[in-house]
Design a protein around this motif. Structure first.
Motif, PDB file in Angstrom:
ATOM      1  N   SER A  74      -7.163   8.985   5.391  1.00 51.05           N
ATOM      2  CA  SER A  74      -8.137   8.524   6.392  1.00 51.05           C
ATOM      3  C   SER A  74      -8.367   9.596   7.437  1.00 51.05           C
ATOM      4  CB  SER A  74      -7.668   7.254   7.097  1.00 51.05           C
ATOM      5  OG  SER A  74      -6.881   6.471   6.279  1.00 51.05           O
ATOM      6  N   PRO A 100       0.842  -1.208   0.000  1.00 51.34           N
ATOM      7  CA  PRO A 100       0.000   0.000   0.000  1.00 51.34           C
ATOM      8  C   PRO A 100       0.873   1.253   0.000  1.00 51.34           C
ATOM      9  CG  PRO A 100       0.190  -0.834   2.225  1.00 51.34           C
ATOM     10  CD  PRO A 100       1.012  -1.754   1.361  1.00 51.34           C
ATOM     11  N   TRP A 122      -2.334   6.925   2.315  1.00 52.77           N
ATOM     12  CA  TRP A 122      -3.550   6.265   2.804  1.00 52.77           C
ATOM     13  C   TRP A 122      -3.923   6.781   4.188  1.00 52.77           C
ATOM     14  CZ3 TRP A 122      -4.213   0.303   3.888  1.00 52.77           C
ATOM     15  CH2 TRP A 122      -5.578  -0.009   3.867  1.00 52.77           C
ATOM     16  N   GLY A 162      -4.761   4.618  -1.857  1.00 58.22           N
ATOM     17  CA  GLY A 162      -3.824   4.161  -0.842  1.00 58.22           C
ATOM     18  C   GLY A 162      -3.598   2.669  -0.726  1.00 58.22           C
ATOM     19  N   PRO A 163      -4.659   1.863  -0.586  1.00 58.74           N
ATOM     20  CA  PRO A 163      -4.428   0.458  -0.262  1.00 58.74           C
ATOM     21  C   PRO A 163      -3.911  -0.387  -1.421  1.00 58.74           C
ATOM     22  CG  PRO A 163      -6.760   0.887  -0.433  1.00 58.74           C
ATOM     23  CD  PRO A 163      -6.085   2.209  -0.504  1.00 58.74           C
TER      24      PRO A 163
END
Lengths: 187, 314
Positions: free
Chosen positions: B77, B68, B73, B125-126
């Motif tokens: 979040s 990732p 990421w 992101g992931p």
């Protein structure tokens, strides 16, 4: 004093984030490093109490960077973008150009005869800014706006490979356009 | 205006004002979650279930994906909630905004634009396909509602002759803006739902792509993102009250209670309408956005501009 500290800190941040664009190895990171740089620049404007200009800079640059991220990653040879890539091409040439532009701009900024403020700050700087830019030049602004808009439409028309004959058939008598994406309106 | 201090930071001190506004933002988010739960599952468990879910997420083990982009990421979040809180800075609480400038409405819009970046990063992101598809859906959908939303915000500023939120509220002393700007009001609320990819605009987190942008989120990060969505919806409801429903204006009761009452009412309307409409496909909504909403909001702005010229709002 506080303003000076904020401007210097954000200025360093803007330059550092700008440099990061050419250091990181993914398109997403490069794009968002550039966005960070723009946001730091917007922060500097904010520290100088130019609220409207600052917020509009943040707004425009964010939308621009997001759209850029989408298109850059879409058109890249390696669309994954997470694999190593670099924003640096023609290193020697770009170093020369970059250093030259930096020298010219710095010389200009320090040698120019900046005007002193005469009169007091207006209560509503945003309104004053709008009146200064638009006030006497409304007609020019309107014409420029329409010209820009016409350019956008012409650009789109030239870029699209599907014309009305593709959509409505060779006789242009199709009842519904034959589009690859159906769209949401009953036509 | 009778009250010259429009910024709560100037009136109460910076730290108390920031704390109060942040708490109000979280409370608005919680309020929205409760209203939403009541509409979906009824009163039973409406209060308990979100708390239990939040507790579960707090202790849940974090799920990881191969390779990732951790930095972006994590940043994304946290950003969703932070941006929702920042947009609260220009929403009036007890008649004052935390930060009162001559460009409040543009600030609100800029926070929404940064939400674009945050949600796309959330998808990026992931390094997972469903997540990325969700991120792109969010952007595609954004192309449909961003312009109508801007016109809606401008319309409110145009009617008031200022971009300052407290100024917009003050300009509605005679007549609420919703009367002359119904289209802008509806577009504003719909776009708020779209920015939180909630209700009919939830395609970026759709079931058909296994949860999309939120599919790989777990633990605290998922909690942050879900909280950010709720807070943004709550804040937007409060902003809609300030921009179109006269803020805290009303008879008998004090200002803050009218504001709260109207905000809850807007939330109820939002939930009642949003939970009845099925999820819209972004490719379809884009056409509706450009063929219907852009012209409608432009005509709305034109009507308001003509009313301003005729002295209607003076």
């Amino acid at each position: 004093m506080l303003t000076d500290v904020a401007v210097v800190t954000l200025g360093v941040l803007a330059v550092a984030a700008g440099a990061a664009v050419f250091v990181v190895d993914s398109m997403a990171r490069a794009t968002f490093a550039l966005l960070a740089s723009f946001l730091a620049a917007a922060g500097m404007l904010l520290a100088l109490d130019l609220v409207y200009v600052a917020v509009v800079t943040a707004l425009m640059m964010t939308i621009e960077m997001v759209v850029m991220a989408v298109f850059m990653i879409m058109f890249m040879m390696n669309p994954a973008g997470l694999m190593p890539m670099t924003m640096v091409h023609n290193v020697r040439g770009s170093v020369v150009v970059g250093a030259g532009v930096f020298a010219v701009l710095t010389t200009g900024i320090w040698t120019i005869d900046w005007p002193e403020r005469d009169g007091r700050r207006p209560a509503d700087a945003t309104r004053q800014l709008g009146e200064t830019i638009m006030g006497g030049h409304m007609l020019v602004m309107l014409v420029v706006g329409i010209a820009l808009f016409a350019t956008i439409i012409s650009g789109t028309v030239l870029a699209t490979h599907r014309g009305r004959y593709d959509r409505f058939g060779p006789e242009l008598d199709g009842e519904r356009p034959d589009d690859p994406v159906p769209g949401g309106l009953p036509r | 205006m009778t009250d010259s201090v429009t910024s709560s930071a100037a009136a109460w001190g910076v730290l108390p004002a920031v704390v109060v506004v942040a708490l109000v933002a979280v409370a608005l988010g919680a309020l929205f979650v409760v209203v939403d739960r009541v509409a979906v599952t009824g009163v039973r468990g409406a209060l308990g279930a979100p708390v239990v879910e939040a507790g579960r997420l707090l202790v849940q083990q974090r799920r990881v994906t191969p390779a990732p982009d951790r930095l972006l990421w994590r940043l994304a979040s946290a950003a969703v909630l932070v941006l929702a809180m920042l947009s609260m800075a220009v929403v009036p609480v007890a008649g004052r905004t935390l930060w009162s400038t001559t460009a409040d409405l543009v600030w609100f819009n800029a926070m929404e634009a940064l939400m674009w970046a945050a949600v796309w990063l959330l998808g990026w992101g992931p390094n997972a396909v469903h997540s990325l598809v969700g991120g792109y859906r969010f952007l595609a959908q954004g192309l449909a509602y961003e312009l109508p939303l801007m016109f809606a915000l401008i319309t409110a500023g145009l009617g008031a002759g200022t971009l300052r939120t407290t100024g917009v509220v003050a300009a509605q002393r005679e007549l609420w803006f919703v009367v002359t700007m119904p289209a802008a009001f509806v577009v504003f609320l719909a776009s708020a739902a779209a920015f939180a990819f909630w209700g009919p605009f939830s395609a970026p987190a759709g079931d058909d792509i296994a949860g999309g942008v939120v599919s790989e989120l777990s633990g605290v990060e998922r909690l942050l993102v879900e909280a950010g969505r709720a807070v943004f919806l709550g804040v937007s409801a409060a902003m809609a009250v300030a921009l179109f429903l006269g803020g805290g204006a009303g008879p008998w009761l004090p200002d803050w209670s009218w504001q709260l009452l109207k905000t809850v009412l807007v939330m109820l309307v939002l939930v009642a309408a949003g939970r009845r409409v099925p999820t819209l496909r972004p490719d379809r909504y884009v056409e509706v956005g450009w063929m219907v909403l852009v012209p409608v909001t432009l005509v709305q702005a034109l009507v308001v501009a003509l009313l301003v010229l005729s002295g209607w709002y003076a």
